[in-house]
Design an enzyme around this catalytic site. Structure first.
Site, mmCIF file in Angstrom:
data_model
loop_
_atom_site.group_PDB
_atom_site.id
_atom_site.type_symbol
_atom_site.label_atom_id
_atom_site.label_comp_id
_atom_site.label_asym_id
_atom_site.label_seq_id
_atom_site.Cartn_x
_atom_site.Cartn_y
_atom_site.Cartn_z
ATOM 1 N N VAL A 108 -80.706 -70.604 -46.381
ATOM 2 C CA VAL A 108 -81.995 -70.740 -47.069
ATOM 3 C C VAL A 108 -83.111 -70.881 -46.024
ATOM 4 C CG1 VAL A 108 -83.307 -72.099 -48.740
ATOM 5 C CG2 VAL A 108 -80.839 -71.834 -49.028
ATOM 6 N N GLY A 133 -75.396 -73.158 -47.043
ATOM 7 C CA GLY A 133 -74.303 -73.600 -47.900
ATOM 8 C C GLY A 133 -73.143 -72.667 -47.709
ATOM 9 N N VAL A 134 -72.238 -72.748 -48.630
ATOM 10 C CA VAL A 134 -71.062 -71.904 -48.527
ATOM 11 C C VAL A 134 -71.433 -70.439 -48.634
ATOM 12 C CG1 VAL A 134 -69.003 -71.244 -49.811
ATOM 13 C CG2 VAL A 134 -69.462 -73.622 -49.330
ATOM 14 N N SER A 135 -72.385 -70.168 -49.487
ATOM 15 C CA SER A 135 -72.614 -68.758 -49.781
ATOM 16 C C SER A 135 -73.909 -68.208 -49.215
ATOM 17 C CB SER A 135 -72.605 -68.560 -51.303
ATOM 18 O OG SER A 135 -73.572 -69.406 -51.888
ATOM 19 N N ALA A 136 -74.722 -69.013 -48.619
ATOM 20 C CA ALA A 136 -76.023 -68.484 -48.249
ATOM 21 C C ALA A 136 -76.720 -69.308 -47.186
ATOM 22 C CB ALA A 136 -76.904 -68.454 -49.489
ATOM 23 N N ASP A 155 -71.363 -78.323 -60.392
ATOM 24 C CA ASP A 155 -71.468 -78.707 -58.982
ATOM 25 C C ASP A 155 -72.604 -79.717 -58.785
ATOM 26 O OD1 ASP A 155 -70.426 -78.634 -56.471
ATOM 27 O OD2 ASP A 155 -71.426 -76.784 -55.854
ATOM 28 N N GLY A 181 -81.796 -74.719 -44.774
ATOM 29 C CA GLY A 181 -80.555 -75.157 -45.413
ATOM 30 C C GLY A 181 -79.525 -74.053 -45.373
ATOM 31 N N LYS A 228 -83.284 -67.683 -50.469
ATOM 32 C CA LYS A 228 -81.851 -67.816 -50.222
ATOM 33 C C LYS A 228 -81.315 -66.422 -49.933
ATOM 34 C CE LYS A 228 -77.848 -69.794 -52.589
ATOM 35 N NZ LYS A 228 -77.440 -70.792 -53.559
HETATM 36 N N1 LIG Z 1 -85.659 -74.096 -52.907
HETATM 37 C C1 LIG Z 1 -85.272 -74.794 -51.847
HETATM 38 N N2 LIG Z 1 -86.163 -75.477 -51.127
HETATM 39 C C2 LIG Z 1 -85.777 -76.194 -50.052
HETATM 40 N N3 LIG Z 1 -84.508 -76.266 -49.618
HETATM 41 C C3 LIG Z 1 -83.577 -75.594 -50.289
HETATM 42 C C4 LIG Z 1 -83.908 -74.821 -51.432
HETATM 43 N N4 LIG Z 1 -82.780 -74.280 -51.912
HETATM 44 C C5 LIG Z 1 -81.789 -74.689 -51.116
HETATM 45 N N5 LIG Z 1 -82.260 -75.484 -50.126
HETATM 46 C C6 LIG Z 1 -81.455 -76.121 -49.067
HETATM 47 O O1 LIG Z 1 -80.415 -75.258 -48.702
HETATM 48 C C7 LIG Z 1 -79.148 -75.869 -48.934
HETATM 49 C C8 LIG Z 1 -78.156 -74.820 -49.383
HETATM 50 O O2 LIG Z 1 -78.600 -74.205 -50.572
HETATM 51 P P1 LIG Z 1 -77.634 -73.886 -51.765
HETATM 52 O O3 LIG Z 1 -77.020 -75.162 -52.221
HETATM 53 O O4 LIG Z 1 -78.344 -73.099 -52.776
HETATM 54 O O5 LIG Z 1 -76.574 -72.982 -51.018
HETATM 55 P P2 LIG Z 1 -75.081 -72.815 -51.406
HETATM 56 O O6 LIG Z 1 -74.488 -71.830 -50.476
HETATM 57 O O7 LIG Z 1 -74.983 -72.507 -52.844
HETATM 58 O O8 LIG Z 1 -74.545 -74.281 -51.107
HETATM 59 P P3 LIG Z 1 -73.247 -75.026 -51.639
HETATM 60 O O9 LIG Z 1 -72.482 -74.090 -52.404
HETATM 61 O O10 LIG Z 1 -72.552 -75.467 -50.415
HETATM 62 O O11 LIG Z 1 -73.750 -76.177 -52.461
HETATM 63 C C9 LIG Z 1 -79.418 -76.947 -49.978
HETATM 64 O O12 LIG Z 1 -78.489 -77.995 -49.901
HETATM 65 C C10 LIG Z 1 -80.812 -77.398 -49.585
HETATM 66 O O13 LIG Z 1 -80.748 -78.337 -48.551
#
Ligand SMILES: Nc1ncnc2c1ncn2[C@@H]1O[C@H](COP(=O)(O)OP(=O)(O)OP(=O)(O)O)[C@@H](O)[C@H]1O
Length: 677
Positions: A30, A25-28, A139, A23, A45
């Site tokens: 995974v 996202g904007v900040s990371a 969010d 996965g 992450k």
């Molecule tokens: N513990 C986990 N197990 C499995 N998949 C995960 C887990 N944590 C995150 N992911 C996957 O990674 C994606 C991005 O993670 P996360 O939402 O924490 O990142 P983010 O950068 O904060 O994203 P955003 O800000 O765009 O919502 C999630 O939408 C999910 O699909």
């Protein structure tokens, strides 16, 4: 509860083996990973701290929250530590991935009601816990709802959460414009009085619709329009032809969440008691129904990324070099708000293309229903433009300035002058407008607020943390395919903030996320796997007030000019009304100019469904005749009142003279000579 506390997860990157990416996202980014000493599969992450200078606070908050919380429905971090300039957050691995991912892979039309009920019940439990602890998640969306193989559901991503018990700077963060537009509660957009837990209830309602349809309401529209529609339209709901399959209680539950007045929304606790959640299935039902035939998370993620890369390539063909830069920027998630006219032009061009695609013959019946729904909204939007621009402008105001603290801070600044450095990105939406008071009607809370005198957005000072502003479901739904088999329905619209910087700069100064991801990957895998394949779809949209350009010191001054309860007279109100009408006329003209400018974008009028481009709507904007007539009436009334006031004063004086005369007469005194009888 969990055995998380008992296990000691090592704080050294060497103890973990990173597997595939699951996965981003904007900040990371995974990864699935193995904690070697514990022989346990985890998710990690990875965030690049060096690239997150501006948002270290947010990251700290996210990690802090994730470590401190403890509830079966909330994704708790096992531990976190820094590895070089990366921050690793070790979490339980949720093998099913996010609900959004699941829908993208196999349920593009949405999930069945019993599954939705089971998932939402768990999310609601998480919200009850978080709210009780004083947190607002801010969010809530299907992309942040994770599912495990056994059907366990956890709410994740505390990147933008806020704590109600925070004070000072952190409290101010509760007044910031944060979230993802489609899921964002109107009170967050309005930025008038801050917001509270109820903002999560709105997002929860939108998430329910997202799970029901496979996408959030308004998700095909560009962010600015999403804001306008959320503020102007009646709240979305399950009221359309395609929603017949859903129960009455589901519809009622959604309607209860999507009330514009936050006070009228139920608390998370109360919502759980709703009949919709009465006989929900167990977690296993979720895993049995939606996870059974799905490939492993990593494979799904890779497939989706490949599709997105294809889409990107197609877009490249469609747009050619001219729009390529915008496309790339968007795809990378480098997106923010920019009212530079060139950008608006780009956006108009993009919207047009998206429309052509969405009108293509390839769209199936389901899409037609969708169109009906959208047309209705379109109509609502159009109707509601009669009140334009007051409320939308307040919404726009919310995009640039935010907390009262900021305004105060600015007003209290040493010399009261603006200190925003050049270069500036300017859009004087209301160059001469001062403050105005506005009363919201209908189902919205009655609020008083001020408009703005002018916006001067500093390119350097404006702090924008932003991902794709087009929400998560950029990925095509099966019904949204073009002749090449890929959807362009959620076509990207670019709002990048660094256009005023050099192109070279832009590559290194836009989205934290892109840089984070790219760097994190290159550091970890020793290669830049991102080039040419990036589609940044998940988005958190956040504009904080703290770094924004100071408001003009004029900001609040008109409030003092408004008549107060004690001095209010018709004569004092009328000039004010007159003034407000004039102000609105000026604002309308400004907006009209912009709209006309957009209309001049080559070809942008063709098939352009956006209300902004609709000629009749433009005309409706352009017809100030009624307004002028009203203004004339106001002026006339004002003059009449003034003459009445004069007459009244004259009569009062005469009365006083008569009284004196009467007294003199009664006392047998000589009647004063100056008295005219
Ligand atoms: N513990 C986990 N197990 C499995 N998949 C995960 C887990 N944590 C995150 N992911 C996957 O990674 C994606 C991005 O993670 P996360 O939402 O924490 O990142 P983010 O950068 O904060 O994203 P955003 O800000 O765009 O919502 C999630 O939408 C999910 O699909």
């Amino acid at each position: 509860m969990d055995q998380i506390a008992e296990k000691k997860f090592p704080l050294d990157a060497k103890d973990y083996k990173l597997y595939e990416e699951v996965g981003d996202g904007v900040s990371a980014t995974v990864y699935r990973a193995l904690c070697v000493p514990l022989n346990e599969v985890v998710a990690i992450k990875v965030l690049d701290l060096e690239k997150c200078n501006n948002d270290l606070d947010g990251i700290r908050r996210e990690v802090q929250t994730m470590t401190m919380i403890s509830h079966p429905n909330v994704l708790q971090a096992h531990c976190s530590f820094s590895a070089g300039h990366h921050l690793w957050v070790v979490m339980p691995y949720m093998a099913g991935g996010s609900c959004l991912g699941i829908m993208k892979s196999a349920f593009s039309e949405g999930l069945e009601e019993p599954v939705i009920a089971a998932v939402l019940r768990e999310v609601l439990k998480a919200l009850i816990y978080l709210h009780f602890q004083g947190h607002i998640h801010r969010d809530v969306k299907s992309g942040n709802i994770l599912v495990d193989t056994n059907g366990a559901v956890k709410l994740a991503d505390f990147g933008v959460s806020a704590c109600m018990f925070d004070s000072g700077d952190r409290q101010r963060s509760r007044n910031t414009f944060v979230g993802t537009p489609c899921w964002m509660a109107p009170e967050i957009m309005q930025q008038l009085h801050g917001y509270d837990f109820k903002a999560d209830i709105w997002s929860f309602g939108i998430t329910a619709l997202e799970l029901a349809h496979g996408h959030a309401p308004f998700s095909k529209y560009p962010p600015m329009k999403v804001l306008l529609m959320t503020l102007q339209n009646a709240p979305p709901g399950l009221d359309y032809e395609r929603d017949k399959r859903f129960s009455k209680s589901f519809k009622e539950m959604v309607a209860a969440c999507l009330v514009k007045d936050p006070k009228k929304r139920p608390s998370s606790e109360k919502l759980l008691k709703h009949s919709f959640f009465k006989s929900t299935r167990a977690n296993e039902y979720v895993s049995k129904t939606i996870l059974r035939d799905l490939p492993p998370l990593g494979d799904r993620y890779r497939t989706l990324k490949e599709k997105e890369a294809e889409l990107l390539l197609q877009n490249k063909d469609m747009y050619g070099d001219k729009e390529q830069l915008s496309q790339k920027e968007y795809m990378r998630g480098i997106s923010a708000w920019n009212f530079n006219l060139d950008d608006l032009k780009n956006q108009a061009a993009l919207i047009q293309d998206y429309v052509e695609t969405s009108n293509s013959e390839d769209l199936d019946a389901c899409n037609k229903q969708d169109t009906e729904y959208d047309e209705l909204n379109e109509q609502n939007l159009e109707d509601s433009f009669s009140s334009f621009p007051i409320r939308p402008l307040q919404a726009l105001k919310g995009l640039f300035d935010v907390g009262e603290d900021d305004i105060n801070a600015n007003l209290n600044s040493k010399d009261g002058k603006e200190s925003n450095p050049e270069p500036q990105l300017q859009m004087q939406l209301s160059p001469t407008a001062e403050e105005q008071e506005t009363k919201l009607t209908d189902d919205e809370s009655s609020v008083g607020g001020c408009s703005f005198r002018k916006f001067v957005i500093s390119g350097q000072r404006r702090q924008v943390y932003s991902g794709s502003l087009v929400p998560d479901n950029v990925i095509p739904h099966s019904r949204r395919v073009n002749h090449n088999g890929d959807s362009l329905r959620y076509f990207p619209v670019v709002f990048y903030s660094e256009q005023f910087q050099s192109i070279q700069d832009r590559n290194y100064s836009g989205s934290l996320s892109y840089r984070n991801k790219r760097d994190a990957k290159s550091q970890i895998f020793g290669e830049d796997t991102m080039d040419g394949t990036i589609v940044e779809q998940k988005g958190r949209f956040k504009i904080t007030s703290a770094e924004l350009n100071p408001m003009d010191a004029h900001t609040n001054c008109l409030q003092n000019q408004f008549p107060t309860a004690t001095n209010v007279t018709p004569a004092s109100v009328l000039p004010m009304l007159h003034y407000i009408l004039q102000t609105n006329a000026i604002q309308r003209e400004q907006i009209l100019k912009l709209i006309q400018y957009l209309g001049q974008t080559p070809g942008s009028h063709v098939g352009y469904p956006d209300a902004f481009a609709n000629a009749s709507l433009v005309q409706s904007f352009a017809v100030p005749a009624k307004e002028r007539e009203l203004q004339t009436q106001v002026v006339h009334l004002q003059q009449t009142i003034e003459s009445y006031v004069e007459e009244l004063q004259r009569l009062k004086m005469r009365n006083a003279q008569l009284e004196r005369h009467f007294k003199a007469y009664k006392g047998g005194e000589k009647i004063p000579e100056e008295i005219e009888l």
